[in-house]
Scaffold this motif. Structure first.
Motif, PDB file in Angstrom:
ATOM      1  N   SER A 198     -82.439  -9.822   1.833  1.00 21.46           N
ATOM      2  CA  SER A 198     -83.290  -8.949   2.650  1.00 21.46           C
ATOM      3  C   SER A 198     -84.052  -9.728   3.707  1.00 21.46           C
ATOM      4  O   SER A 198     -84.671  -9.144   4.588  1.00 21.46           O
ATOM      5  N   GLY A 199     -84.054 -11.057   3.596  1.00 22.03           N
ATOM      6  CA  GLY A 199     -84.837 -11.901   4.478  1.00 22.03           C
ATOM      7  C   GLY A 199     -86.200 -12.237   3.895  1.00 22.03           C
ATOM      8  O   GLY A 199     -86.930 -13.054   4.443  1.00 22.03           O
ATOM      9  N   THR A 215     -75.982 -14.822  -0.001  1.00 17.02           N
ATOM     10  CA  THR A 215     -75.545 -13.872   1.005  1.00 17.02           C
ATOM     11  C   THR A 215     -74.496 -12.954   0.388  1.00 17.02           C
ATOM     12  O   THR A 215     -73.467 -13.440  -0.095  1.00 17.02           O
ATOM     13  N   PRO A 216     -74.748 -11.644   0.392  1.00 21.57           N
ATOM     14  CA  PRO A 216     -73.747 -10.721  -0.160  1.00 21.57           C
ATOM     15  C   PRO A 216     -72.437 -10.803   0.630  1.00 21.57           C
ATOM     16  O   PRO A 216     -72.457 -10.988   1.845  1.00 21.57           O
ATOM     17  N   VAL A 217     -71.333 -10.651  -0.083  1.00 18.03           N
ATOM     18  CA  VAL A 217     -70.014 -10.634   0.537  1.00 18.03           C
ATOM     19  C   VAL A 217     -69.549  -9.175   0.572  1.00 18.03           C
ATOM     20  O   VAL A 217     -69.419  -8.552  -0.479  1.00 18.03           O
ATOM     21  N   PRO A 218     -69.318  -8.620   1.768  1.00 19.97           N
ATOM     22  CA  PRO A 218     -68.864  -7.237   1.825  1.00 19.97           C
ATOM     23  C   PRO A 218     -67.486  -7.084   1.178  1.00 19.97           C
ATOM     24  O   PRO A 218     -66.696  -8.040   1.171  1.00 19.97           O
TER      25      PRO A 218
END
Length: 110
Positions: free
Chosen positions: A26-27, A103-106
Motif C-alpha cells: 500500500s506504500g 510486491t504483489p504479483v498480478p
C-alpha cells in the motif's frame, strides 16, 4: 514463515531488528513496534490456517553482517515478490531482519 513463530511475540522480537522498517504494498511504512502489534493477528499466523510458501530464495552478501534476500511467496493463491535486508550486529543477537518490502504479483504475470 512458520505460523508458530509469527504468532509468538518472543520469537518475533528475536528475529526483528529494533530498527526494522517495512514498506507495504500500500506504500505504508511499518516500524518494529507496528509489526510486533500487528503480526500475531495477521493472516498466516494461525496454526492450521493457510501459510506462506516461499520459493526462489536467493541471498547476496552485501558486506560483512549484511545480506540481501530475495524470494517469492504464495499465500492462499496470492503471489508476491519479496526483498529483505538481514543484518548481524553480534554473535549474541544473530541475524535479524532490518528491512522488508513485498510486491504483489498480478495473476497474469508469469
Amino acid at each position: 514463515m512458520d505460523p508458530a513463530v509469527r504468532a509468538s511475540r518472543a520469537d518475533f522480537e528475536r528475529l526483528l531488528d529494533p530498527e526494522f522498517v517495512e514498506v507495504g504494498s500500500s506504500g505504508r511504512r511499518y516500524t518494529y513496534a507496528d509489526m510486533l502489534a500487528w503480526l500475531p493477528e495477521h493472516a498466516g499466523s494461525a496454526r492450521g490456517g493457510p501459510r506462506y510458501e516461499p520459493s526462489a530464495i536467493e541471498g547476496v552478501l552485501l558486506a560483512p553482517g549484511l545480506v540481501h534476500l530475495t524470494y517469492e511467496t504464495d499465500f492462499d493463491g496470492h503471489r508476491a515478490r519479496r526483498s529483505s535486508l538481514w543484518r548481524r550486529r553480534s554473535e549474541e543477537t544473530g541475524w535479524r531482519i532490518y528491512y522488508h518490502q513485498g510486491t504483489p504479483v498480478p495473476p497474469e504475470a508469469a
